[in-house]
Write an enzyme that holds these catalytic residues in place. Structure first.
Site, PDB file in Angstrom:
ATOM      1  CB  THR A 141      -0.920   0.004   1.226  1.00 30.20           C
ATOM      2  OG1 THR A 141      -1.781  -1.130   1.162  1.00 30.20           O
ATOM      3  CG2 THR A 141      -1.763   1.264   1.286  1.00 30.20           C
ATOM      4  N   GLY A 180       2.395  -2.967   8.433  1.00 28.91           N
ATOM      5  CA  GLY A 180       2.627  -3.230   9.846  1.00 28.91           C
ATOM      6  C   GLY A 180       4.082  -3.541  10.126  1.00 28.91           C
ATOM      7  CD  GLU A 422      -3.943  -7.362   4.374  1.00 29.11           C
ATOM      8  OE1 GLU A 422      -3.457  -7.344   3.226  1.00 29.11           O
ATOM      9  OE2 GLU A 422      -3.300  -7.018   5.374  1.00 29.11           O
TER      10      GLU A 422
END
Length: 655
Positions: A141, A180, A422
């Site tokens: 992303t 993350g 996701e």
């Protein structure tokens, strides 16, 4: 010791709780193993988190790293495989009750290399990953693009003369954003970038990129990296940003199991362009299961609290448990049934994923398209429904549901981003729609999950005349199939008419996009109903448990018709009188479930250490837990707070 209310509720149960626990866990041995794994977590001081909401984000992050270390120690001590899809490892991570910085290393970084790397790449990287000699994440992303992969701007340009790829972030919007553990934890990442070789772009491919020094953890030259700041939740996770300024990596660091670049710079495409979606597809499949678990946890808290909490007199001198009110049952019991429905849908999806992965490993790439389409739709549907269900459970707990002591806030914060990560849900629905409508236009190649679309529109009325008829699985499935068939057929006709009238295909698609999204929702709803009923038929369980499971499944189906009555009536298959029967059936099913409600949530077998809820603990000692929790507030460390210096002039009229 449990409160009288919960003891009474448990004694009323008509089935053995242990039987349902073992069913949900996959057998008695798996239940024992789960409890053993949980004990390693809950007996470890690193996971004692009673003051979780009284500490800073920085302290929370530090604790998460310590928890990660402890989990790795457990894996080494107990010889738990960290490379493959290991249920023991998944249970360890789940039991921690937090998203940990090692989660992406295990859940996405490793699978990306394992599934998309060459044999040589796997020999080099997997041992390092297994031993946590490197810590990785998955950087896809960007600040300007997320779900739209083709819009990603990070580039990877092949330099033939030096046999290196040059990774670059050409614009501010190309900055990797949200991965993350990227901010401060990881020293490696699998980076998604637009591949350029010999002056031509070949789309998104994956590259292994070192980000930080192995000696002192400082960012390498050309790497700008950091934490993106506070979020709605996820305080344990250092979601990060990443900019690459012409960072060079070896030729061997492009994942080349399927797509390849020769040393001379020639591009060899994969046999199936969707093969690179493998890691994302696995995550989406797992999200269906997590939706079931998270909703089950929220429902456990709300049902137990509702059995303990007494409120208002129905009759003079009688203040019943809130759970006796039909309005409360109508809120909570459908969430309970939904958790079970998603559980069985997840089992089917995981089995399908494993079959597809095996087929892909053998060179058969045809099945991956179906899996990608189905998983996108189910990811969106189950996360959307479960997020809404958590909020219903919170509200059902009244004022105490707003307190962090309820435990529901933590579940909500943990799960809310699942509607976005996701694959943003609306985009996922539209991706699934492309697959469904492609199958609709060519039904000979549609999978068995879409067999109902091969049947003509039902012209006969729904064969429901009595309440008992609404216990017939086939009759209920027929209603959901007709609803889906009608919606998909009408949407396809509208789409075709718009293009026939001269509208460009893309504009027509956008014009009917609301109906496209709804078409996927009704298909997913139908899919889940069918596999819920089929799973129950296949179960080898006692008659007493079958009765309970049957009641839950019937509630899920009948409530689904009632909740979406407009579409069922619109399909022309159901009439108003039959809908009234459905509503009467729902009320009967709520009454049946009430007897077993506490025992059913007990069967999810959540440890109090996981729930961290004053309202939903197994013993039901709600009020003492709330009072003791409040006393832990940092504001209560002194009788008079230091801020009194601001109050004093106000109270003494000296402002």
């Amino acid at each position: 010791m449990a409160t009288t209310s919960l003891i009474t509720a448990r004694n009323q149960a008509t089935f053995k709780v242990t039987e349902l626990i073992n069913l949900l866990n996959g057998g008695e041995e798996r239940t024992k193993r789960r409890k053993q794994i949980e004990s390693w977590i809950y007996k470890n001081p690193a996971f004692l988190n009673g003051d979780r909401f009284q500490i800073s984000r920085e302290e929370t992050y530090k604790r998460a790293l310590n928890m990660s270390n402890e989990i790795i120690k457990i894996c080494r001590r107990e010889k738990i495989d960290t490379l493959n899809d290991n249920p023991d490892l998944s249970r360890l991570l789940f039991s921690a009750g937090e998203e940990l910085p090692i989660g992406l290393h295990i859940g996405m970084f490793m699978p990306a290399i394992r599934d998309q790397g060459t044999e040589e790449q796997k020999r080099k990287w997997l041992p390092l990953i297994k031993n946590f000699e490197i810590l990785g994440t998955y950087a896809q992303t960007e600040l300007g693009h997320g779900t739209f992969l083709r819009g990603l701007e990070t580039t990877a340009t092949y330099d033939v003369s030096k046999r290196e790829f040059i990774l670059n972030s050409p614009t501010v919007t190309s900055t990797k954003w949200w991965p993350g553990a990227l901010g401060k934890s990881c020293n490696y990442a699998v980076v998604a970038a637009q591949l350029y070789t010999k002056g031509k772009c070949y789309g998104i491919h994956m590259f292994i990129v070192q980000l930080r020094s192995m000696k002192d953890h400082k960012p390498l030259p050309g790497v700008t990296i950091g934490d993106i700041g506070n979020k709605f939740g996820y305080d344990t996770m250092d979601n990060g940003f990443l900019r690459l300024d012409n960072v060079r990596i070896p030729y061997e660091n492009m994942l080349m199991r399927y797509a390849k670049v020769t040393p001379q710079g020639d591009y060899i495409p994969p046999k199936n362009s969707k093969i690179t979606y493998g890691v994302m597809t696995l995550v989406r499949v797992n999200l269906v299961r997590e939706a079931s678990v998270i909703l089950a946890a929220a429902t456990t808290i709300a049902v137990r609290y509702s059995a303990v909490r007494h409120q208002t007199e129905i009759r003079p001198g009688e203040e019943p448990p809130v759970l006796d009110y039909v309005t409360q049952q109508f809120k909570l019991f459908p969430q309970l049934a939904t958790a079970f429905a998603f559980h069985f849908a997840a089992n089917y999806m995981l089995d399908t994923y494993n079959q597809v992965r095996s087929a892909v490993s053998s060179g058969n790439l045809n099945a991956i398209t179906e899996l990608h389409g189905i998983s996108a739709g189910l990811k969106a549907f189950t996360t959307e429904i479960s997020i809404a269900g958590i909020e219903i459970c919170r509200r059902a707990c009244g004022g105490h549901g707003y307190s962090n002591a309820s435990g529901i806030q933590q579940l909500y914060n943990l799960w809310l981003p699942s509607a976005t990560y996701e694959g943003e849900n609306t985009v996922m629905y539209l991706q699934a729609a492309r697959y469904i409508f492609k199958c609709y236009e060519n039904l000979s190649e549609a999978p068995v999950t879409m067999n109902y679309l091969r049947s003509p529109q039902q012209t006969a009325a729904w064969n429901i005349k009595t309440l008992e008829d609404l216990s017939n699985y086939d009759a209920l499935i027929a209603a959901f199939e007709q609803r889906a068939r009608s919606k998909i057929s009408n949407t396809a006709k509208r789409l075709k008419q718009l293009t026939k009238n001269g509208m460009h295909q893309n504009d027509a698609w956008n014009t009917v996009s609301i109906d496209l999204v709804q078409s996927v929702k009704v298909h997913c709803h139908c899919f889940i109903i069918k596999y819920y009923f089929q799973s129950l038929k296949d179960l080898k369980i006692s008659s007493s448990l079958r009765q309970v499971m049957n009641t839950m499944a019937l509630l899920y189906a009948n409530y689904g018709i009632d909740e979406n009555s407009g579409e069922f009536l619109e399909s022309g298959f159901i009439n108003g009188e039959q809908l009234n029967l459905v509503r009467a059936k729902v009320l009967l099913l709520l009454k049946e479930i009430r007897v077993n409600a506490v025992a059913i949530v007990d069967s999810f077998d959540f440890d109090d250490n996981y729930l961290r809820s004053a309202l939903g603990a197994y013993d039901g000692n709600v009020y003492n837990r709330l009072y003791n929790w409040a006393k832990l507030s940092p504001l209560n460390k002194t009788e008079v707070h230091s801020s009194y210096k601001y109050l004093k002039p106000l109270l003494q009229s000296n402002l």
